[in-house]
Design an enzyme around this catalytic site. Structure first.
Site, PDB file in Angstrom:
ATOM      1  N   ASN A   7      -3.404 -25.539  42.227  1.00  0.00           N
ATOM      2  CA  ASN A   7      -3.230 -26.938  41.834  1.00  0.00           C
ATOM      3  C   ASN A   7      -3.247 -27.765  43.107  1.00  0.00           C
ATOM      4  O   ASN A   7      -2.230 -27.945  43.769  1.00  0.00           O
ATOM      5  CB  ASN A   7      -1.892 -27.076  41.089  1.00  0.00           C
ATOM      6  CG  ASN A   7      -1.625 -28.502  40.660  1.00  0.00           C
ATOM      7  OD1 ASN A   7      -2.365 -29.424  41.019  1.00  0.00           O
ATOM      8  ND2 ASN A   7      -0.556 -28.691  39.918  1.00  0.00           N
ATOM      9  N   ARG A  87      -6.453 -26.304  38.420  1.00  0.00           N
ATOM     10  CA  ARG A  87      -6.104 -27.516  37.675  1.00  0.00           C
ATOM     11  C   ARG A  87      -7.008 -28.639  38.184  1.00  0.00           C
ATOM     12  O   ARG A  87      -7.047 -28.928  39.377  1.00  0.00           O
ATOM     13  CB  ARG A  87      -4.642 -27.894  37.932  1.00  0.00           C
ATOM     14  CG  ARG A  87      -4.295 -29.187  37.246  1.00  0.00           C
ATOM     15  CD  ARG A  87      -2.883 -29.619  37.530  1.00  0.00           C
ATOM     16  NE  ARG A  87      -2.615 -30.853  36.827  1.00  0.00           N
ATOM     17  CZ  ARG A  87      -1.832 -31.817  37.297  1.00  0.00           C
ATOM     18  NH1 ARG A  87      -1.247 -31.689  38.462  1.00  0.00           N
ATOM     19  NH2 ARG A  87      -1.632 -32.905  36.595  1.00  0.00           N
ATOM     20  N   HIS A 176      -1.844 -34.768  31.766  1.00  0.00           N
ATOM     21  CA  HIS A 176      -0.790 -33.770  31.495  1.00  0.00           C
ATOM     22  C   HIS A 176      -1.128 -32.986  30.232  1.00  0.00           C
ATOM     23  O   HIS A 176      -0.245 -32.438  29.573  1.00  0.00           O
ATOM     24  CB  HIS A 176       0.602 -34.414  31.265  1.00  0.00           C
ATOM     25  CG  HIS A 176       1.208 -35.044  32.462  1.00  0.00           C
ATOM     26  ND1 HIS A 176       2.057 -36.129  32.383  1.00  0.00           N
ATOM     27  CD2 HIS A 176       1.122 -34.735  33.778  1.00  0.00           C
ATOM     28  CE1 HIS A 176       2.451 -36.478  33.591  1.00  0.00           C
ATOM     29  NE2 HIS A 176       1.900 -35.645  34.463  1.00  0.00           N
ATOM     30  N   ASN A 205       8.010 -36.123  37.685  1.00  0.00           N
ATOM     31  CA  ASN A 205       7.752 -37.219  38.613  1.00  0.00           C
ATOM     32  C   ASN A 205       6.675 -38.126  38.009  1.00  0.00           C
ATOM     33  O   ASN A 205       6.798 -39.341  37.996  1.00  0.00           O
ATOM     34  CB  ASN A 205       7.336 -36.634  39.964  1.00  0.00           C
ATOM     35  CG  ASN A 205       7.517 -37.648  41.057  1.00  0.00           C
ATOM     36  OD1 ASN A 205       8.278 -38.605  40.923  1.00  0.00           O
ATOM     37  ND2 ASN A 205       6.798 -37.457  42.139  1.00  0.00           N
ATOM     38  N   ARG A 235       5.011 -44.516  39.957  1.00  0.00           N
ATOM     39  CA  ARG A 235       3.983 -45.313  39.252  1.00  0.00           C
ATOM     40  C   ARG A 235       4.644 -46.247  38.247  1.00  0.00           C
ATOM     41  O   ARG A 235       5.651 -45.889  37.615  1.00  0.00           O
ATOM     42  CB  ARG A 235       3.007 -44.406  38.513  1.00  0.00           C
ATOM     43  CG  ARG A 235       2.107 -43.632  39.413  1.00  0.00           C
ATOM     44  CD  ARG A 235       1.220 -42.682  38.636  1.00  0.00           C
ATOM     45  NE  ARG A 235       1.321 -41.346  39.167  1.00  0.00           N
ATOM     46  CZ  ARG A 235       1.175 -40.236  38.467  1.00  0.00           C
ATOM     47  NH1 ARG A 235       0.899 -40.288  37.184  1.00  0.00           N
ATOM     48  NH2 ARG A 235       1.286 -39.067  39.040  1.00  0.00           N
ATOM     49  N   GLU A 378       2.727 -25.063  33.160  1.00  0.00           N
ATOM     50  CA  GLU A 378       1.297 -25.378  33.250  1.00  0.00           C
ATOM     51  C   GLU A 378       0.535 -24.243  33.928  1.00  0.00           C
ATOM     52  O   GLU A 378      -0.608 -23.969  33.576  1.00  0.00           O
ATOM     53  CB  GLU A 378       1.109 -26.684  34.032  1.00  0.00           C
ATOM     54  CG  GLU A 378       1.544 -27.895  33.226  1.00  0.00           C
ATOM     55  CD  GLU A 378       1.690 -29.142  34.079  1.00  0.00           C
ATOM     56  OE1 GLU A 378       2.722 -29.268  34.761  1.00  0.00           O
ATOM     57  OE2 GLU A 378       0.791 -29.983  34.056  1.00  0.00           O
TER      58      GLU A 378
HETATM   59  P1  AMP Z   1       8.429 -32.379  37.913  1.00  0.00           P
HETATM   60  O1  AMP Z   1       7.419 -33.416  38.267  1.00  0.00           O
HETATM   61  O2  AMP Z   1       8.299 -31.843  36.535  1.00  0.00           O
HETATM   62  O3  AMP Z   1       8.563 -31.292  38.957  1.00  0.00           O
HETATM   63  O4  AMP Z   1       9.871 -33.128  37.913  1.00  0.00           O
HETATM   64  C1  AMP Z   1      10.391 -33.734  39.069  1.00  0.00           C
HETATM   65  C2  AMP Z   1      11.532 -34.629  38.673  1.00  0.00           C
HETATM   66  O5  AMP Z   1      12.533 -33.847  37.992  1.00  0.00           O
HETATM   67  C3  AMP Z   1      12.233 -35.285  39.863  1.00  0.00           C
HETATM   68  O6  AMP Z   1      12.435 -36.663  39.606  1.00  0.00           O
HETATM   69  C4  AMP Z   1      13.563 -34.576  39.907  1.00  0.00           C
HETATM   70  O7  AMP Z   1      14.571 -35.404  40.390  1.00  0.00           O
HETATM   71  C5  AMP Z   1      13.804 -34.260  38.448  1.00  0.00           C
HETATM   72  N1  AMP Z   1      14.813 -33.211  38.313  1.00  0.00           N
HETATM   73  C6  AMP Z   1      14.718 -31.931  38.694  1.00  0.00           C
HETATM   74  N2  AMP Z   1      15.884 -31.289  38.462  1.00  0.00           N
HETATM   75  C7  AMP Z   1      16.744 -32.196  37.931  1.00  0.00           C
HETATM   76  C8  AMP Z   1      18.107 -32.172  37.474  1.00  0.00           C
HETATM   77  N3  AMP Z   1      18.825 -31.060  37.543  1.00  0.00           N
HETATM   78  N4  AMP Z   1      18.629 -33.309  36.984  1.00  0.00           N
HETATM   79  C9  AMP Z   1      17.898 -34.444  36.925  1.00  0.00           C
HETATM   80  N5  AMP Z   1      16.630 -34.525  37.333  1.00  0.00           N
HETATM   81  C10 AMP Z   1      16.057 -33.431  37.829  1.00  0.00           C
END
Ligand code: AMP
Length: 396
Positions: A7, A87, A176, A205, A235, A378
């Site tokens: 990715n 990806r 996504h 994110n 964003r 993913e």
């Molecule tokens: P992703 O893009 O799926 O990797 O998600 C990233 C986001 O998940 C970031 O904003 C992190 O702060 C949030 N995140 C990860 N672990 C936690 C948690 N335990 N509590 C709240 N947010 C989380």
């Protein structure tokens, strides 16, 4: 037997060696801070974490470093890997399914860069490097847009001059898709229902929502690019396009500056300076008014989409939370669905607070709509798609 999943994103390269049959992750790594003198490479393999810092000029170097660290750790790629899954963010109106990569396909992915200038060029570089490193196995592109290619025209069409839209391939593509497809299938399996009407909320994110009717998406929040829809880490999500013209005319910002503003300096980061939800939570606890407002804007937008998709579906059976925020932030789930008992949606506070890496129900027994947390994967979905195609085309 394993599949290497690559990715190659806008500012990082993630790679993972996956056993597509068992679903086990064999080794997983990340190259980040690409373009910096002190780039970071991390590999998790056999319970150990190996971390290195070195200059990583660009994505090609980044992926070459990933192969080096895998070889250094003793991962035998040549002997074991049967396919590489890549990806690819934008498949435009060309790619609707996982596709075996050859020179022509690579060129077509490159040609789609005008639709995804931050994403498709690093995807192409990642493919080029990986094909040089592993020339004898099939390489498969799995597109973020593919799952949504058959959105109904009413959901995929922007109300602008149709000739201009056609000429410039302007429509709502959705992103996504690999995650929305994976978790929606898992939800149907989990509840033992093929005719499930569900809303999937991929909150990471990047963030997106989709409305899925018996496995078929009928709407999604991202559009021509991954900028539309929910408020995200950096964003803005939905915005009046008039803002762009206003900035162009009144703030003397050129297109690149506006692009950077809306993609990288907006969303939670734009409103508070931080894009990480955990940091946002700490600031809210400290009484930071900007953080409180950012959270309220985030939840307000999320609830708007949930409401819209309930009507689009007509009958709603399940709401699925997934990705970093959706899987971990119980407060977001509770606030997104607060006071909806009248619509048959009721979160169980105790179930919602429980932590687990497994798929689980977080609604009450009496809730007409089942609310689920389903961890997305993913990489596994890409690995399985790559393996399936590799098998049918090469008989491996
Ligand atoms: P992703 O893009 O799926 O990797 O998600 C990233 C986001 O998940 C970031 O904003 C992190 O702060 C949030 N995140 C990860 N672990 C936690 C948690 N335990 N509590 C709240 N947010 C989380």
């Amino acid at each position: 037997m394993s599949v290497l999943v690559v990715n190659s994103g806008s500012s990082s390269v993630k790679f993972e060696l996956v056993d597509p049959d068992s679903g086990d992750s064999i080794a997983a790594g990340l190259v980040e801070q690409i373009g910096e003198l002190q780039g970071r490479v991390v590999l998790d393999y056999r319970g150990e974490t190996i971390e290195k810092r070195r200059e990583i000029a660009d994505h090609a170097v980044g992926l070459a470093v990933a192969f080096e660290i895998l070889a250094g750790a003793g991962v035998e790629l040549g002997a074991d890997v049967t396919a590489v899954g890549h990806r690819v963010v934008h498949g435009g109106d060309v790619f609707h399914e996982p596709t075996l990569i050859d020179e022509k396909v690579l060129q077509q992915i490159s040609d789609l860069s005008s639709l995804a200038p931050l994403h498709n060029p690093p995807n192409v570089l990642g493919i080029e490097v990986a094909r040089r490193q592993l020339p004898n196995v099939p390489h498969v592109a799995v597109f973020d847009t593919a799952f949504f290619h058959s959105l109904p025209a009413a959901a995929s069409t922007y109300a602008i001059d149709r000739e201009i839209a056609k000429k410039h391939h302007i429509r709502r593509y959705g992103f996504h898709g690999t995650s929305h497809q994976y978790v929606s299938l898992r939800a149907a399996e989990f509840l033992g229902r093929e005719d499930l009407n569900q809303i999937v909320l991929h909150l990471g994110n990047g963030a997106s929502a989709s409305a899925i009717e018996s496995g078929i998406p009928i709407d999604t929040s991202m559009g021509l690019t991954p900028l539309e829809g929910l408020v995200m880490g950096t964003r803005c999500g939905d915005i009046d396009p008039g803002v762009v013209m206003h900035l162009r005319r009144s703030a003397d910002m050129d297109v690149d500056a506006i692009d950077e503003l809306l993609n990288r300096r907006s969303g939670l980061a734009g409103l508070t300076g931080v894009n990480d939800f955990r940091e946002l939570g700490k600031r809210i606890d400290d009484g930071d008014a900007d953080a409180v407002l950012a959270y309220e804007v985030y939840i307000h937008r999320l609830r708007k989409y949930i409401g819209a998709y309930m009507l689009a579906l007509g009958r709603l059976d399940a709401i699925i939370f997934t990705a970093g925020v959706g899987e971990n932030a119980a407060g977001v789930r509770a606030d997104a669905l607060a006071n909806l008992r009248g619509f048959g949606i009721e979160i169980d506070p105790e179930r919602n607070m429980m932590r687990s890496k497994e798929a689980r129900v977080v609604s009450t027994e009496g809730s007409a709509v089942t609310v689920l947390v389903i961890p997305t994967n993913e990489e596994l979905a890409i690995a399985r798609a790559a393996q399936k195609l590799a098998r049918t085309t090469t008989g491996v």
